[in-house]
Design an enzyme around this catalytic site. Sequence first.
Site, PDB file in Angstrom:
ATOM      1  N   SER A  10       0.792  -1.227   0.000  1.00 28.43           N
ATOM      2  CA  SER A  10       0.000   0.000   0.000  1.00 28.43           C
ATOM      3  C   SER A  10       0.826   1.281   0.000  1.00 28.43           C
ATOM      4  O   SER A  10       0.317   2.333  -0.328  1.00 28.43           O
ATOM      5  CB  SER A  10      -0.933   0.003   1.202  1.00 28.43           C
ATOM      6  OG  SER A  10      -0.187  -0.007   2.397  1.00 28.43           O
ATOM      7  N   HIS A  26      -5.376  -4.832  -0.951  1.00 27.59           N
ATOM      8  CA  HIS A  26      -5.273  -3.778  -1.970  1.00 27.59           C
ATOM      9  C   HIS A  26      -5.316  -4.371  -3.379  1.00 27.59           C
ATOM     10  O   HIS A  26      -4.701  -3.841  -4.304  1.00 27.59           O
ATOM     11  CB  HIS A  26      -4.001  -2.952  -1.768  1.00 27.59           C
ATOM     12  CG  HIS A  26      -4.082  -2.102  -0.537  1.00 27.59           C
ATOM     13  ND1 HIS A  26      -4.758  -0.911  -0.493  1.00 27.59           N
ATOM     14  CD2 HIS A  26      -3.604  -2.314   0.720  1.00 27.59           C
ATOM     15  CE1 HIS A  26      -4.682  -0.389   0.723  1.00 27.59           C
ATOM     16  NE2 HIS A  26      -3.982  -1.228   1.482  1.00 27.59           N
ATOM     17  N   LYS A  40     -12.483  -2.225   1.881  1.00 27.52           N
ATOM     18  CA  LYS A  40     -11.895  -1.343   0.864  1.00 27.52           C
ATOM     19  C   LYS A  40     -12.779  -1.434  -0.394  1.00 27.52           C
ATOM     20  O   LYS A  40     -13.823  -0.785  -0.427  1.00 27.52           O
ATOM     21  CB  LYS A  40     -10.440  -1.719   0.613  1.00 27.52           C
ATOM     22  CG  LYS A  40      -9.564  -1.617   1.893  1.00 27.52           C
ATOM     23  CD  LYS A  40      -8.094  -1.685   1.593  1.00 27.52           C
ATOM     24  CE  LYS A  40      -7.231  -1.956   2.824  1.00 27.52           C
ATOM     25  NZ  LYS A  40      -7.319  -0.949   3.884  1.00 27.52           N
TER      26      LYS A  40
HETATM   27  N1  PLP Z   1      -3.794  -5.896   5.243  1.00 24.11           N
HETATM   28  C1  PLP Z   1      -3.496  -4.848   4.469  1.00 24.11           C
HETATM   29  C2  PLP Z   1      -2.470  -5.001   3.388  1.00 24.11           C
HETATM   30  C3  PLP Z   1      -4.122  -3.607   4.681  1.00 24.11           C
HETATM   31  O1  PLP Z   1      -3.809  -2.554   3.932  1.00 24.11           O
HETATM   32  C4  PLP Z   1      -5.084  -3.501   5.716  1.00 24.11           C
HETATM   33  C5  PLP Z   1      -5.781  -2.243   6.001  1.00 24.11           C
HETATM   34  O2  PLP Z   1      -5.349  -1.170   5.950  1.00 24.11           O
HETATM   35  C6  PLP Z   1      -5.363  -4.624   6.479  1.00 24.11           C
HETATM   36  C7  PLP Z   1      -4.699  -5.805   6.229  1.00 24.11           C
HETATM   37  C8  PLP Z   1      -6.385  -4.561   7.568  1.00 24.11           C
HETATM   38  O3  PLP Z   1      -7.666  -4.571   6.970  1.00 24.11           O
HETATM   39  P1  PLP Z   1      -8.952  -4.197   7.823  1.00 24.11           P
HETATM   40  O4  PLP Z   1      -9.147  -2.739   7.670  1.00 24.11           O
HETATM   41  O5  PLP Z   1     -10.055  -5.022   7.222  1.00 24.11           O
HETATM   42  O6  PLP Z   1      -8.661  -4.600   9.224  1.00 24.11           O
END
Ligand code: PLP
Length: 474
Positions: free
Chosen positions: A203, A231, A262
Amino acid sequence: MWSGCALRAALSRGHRAHSALAQLRGILEKELEGIREAGTWKSERVITSRQGPRIHVENVSGGILNFCANNYLGLCSHPEVIQAGLQALEEFGAGLSSVRFICGTQSIHKDLEAKLARFHQREDAILYPSCFDANAGLFEALLTPEDAVVSDELNHASIIDGIRLCKAHKYRYRHLDMADLEAKLQEAQKHRLRLVATDGAFSMDGDIAPLKEICLLASRYGALVFVDECHATGFLGATGRGTDELLGMMDQVTIINSTLGKALGGASGGYTTGPRALISLLRQRSRPYLFSNSLPPAVVGCASKALDLLMENNAIVQSMATKTQRFRSKMEAAGFTISGANHPICPVMLGDARLASCMADDMLKRGIFVIGFSYPVVPKGKARIRVQISAVHSEEDIDRCVDAFVEGGTTGQPPSQEGAQDQAGSSAQSQGDHLIARWLMPRTFRWTTQGVWGQWPCLWSLPSSSCWAPWATG
Ligand code: PLP
């Protein structure tokens, strides 16, 4: 009635509690001051409208164009998604007041799990309150001290935390470095199971894991592959299945974790999808699943409708790709360096931290909401503004964003003197080069002779870091 003795004891207890609290306040204040001084304080701008490409933000007059949400497909305000949430709320209530295995499983939870497994073409799926929980709950349930996990060094914080919680042997390979992954897999040969863990798309940089090479190495060294697709799910690959579809590896990745928060409606929730036996084990052993409430019906309803929309028609996926391409190519033509692969996360590389934060503030004044990221969220000298494209941005929105960067780059406020020297001295940082150089260089002399603060008093009023990054690594 208090006896004298009891009264004295109570007063003394009260005094001790009071001084413990005063001590705690002192410690907390010091911690907070440290965060401010380090320039890593994260402020939060308050949105007063629905999430979407156009939003209203408290203390900012008029609507602004939003380029920093993970609302990739724009589904979080889609009328059918909202309607489905309302319907689920009406039919199934506000929540379950229970965890799944006690009395928290409704038909809609089972339906959504089946739909997710179908979408990813896997045997089964399990829902979690978030993908953070899915990552926190996977490794500990699956891996024992006999096993090993081999993880990309830039994996998301939730993967890192999930791995910390498990007792397997831990290996970390350099970001996207396949030679290092191979070396670590060789070292890990002595263990019972080996699991390679990677984000599908990262990200901060918008770069994509080389799944072909990872899967090849995994099969050579008898390892399993886990990919976090937060992502990627919903928009990467021809039909939005994710990184594995994009890179032709659908049948090679063993376990996928992803989010409903997302592209898939944007509310919240996460899941694991993969082999049926693994999903069954997670239902028995995974702590965030076992000991946290079921997803609220409205959230399930929204995510389920988002998946339906996506599976019915993938025009939205193509629109996302076209708009990403438009932004990247126009920015590059204007002289900016956009990091990463052809991903809707478009980091505009600036190098200098103050430049990134000044420019993000300047963009807001021009009606564009973007975030500057700098150290320690990203490496020193690699500050950037992260722009995120959504399928519901119009072409005009994208052009306005590009224009604002170009105008800001030529007429906006400069960074601090220190930042300017940093920037000017680093030709490797030649990001947005001719624009930013034009912006900085002629003024450098004036800064050194007259002092930057007098000339641009606005810089005084910057928070110690206006690089507020509420979604750092998110
Ligand atoms: N994994 C990644 C790569 C993320 O970017 C995020 C969230 O920002 C998460 C896990 C966590 O996701 P959640 O918002 O569903 O807890």
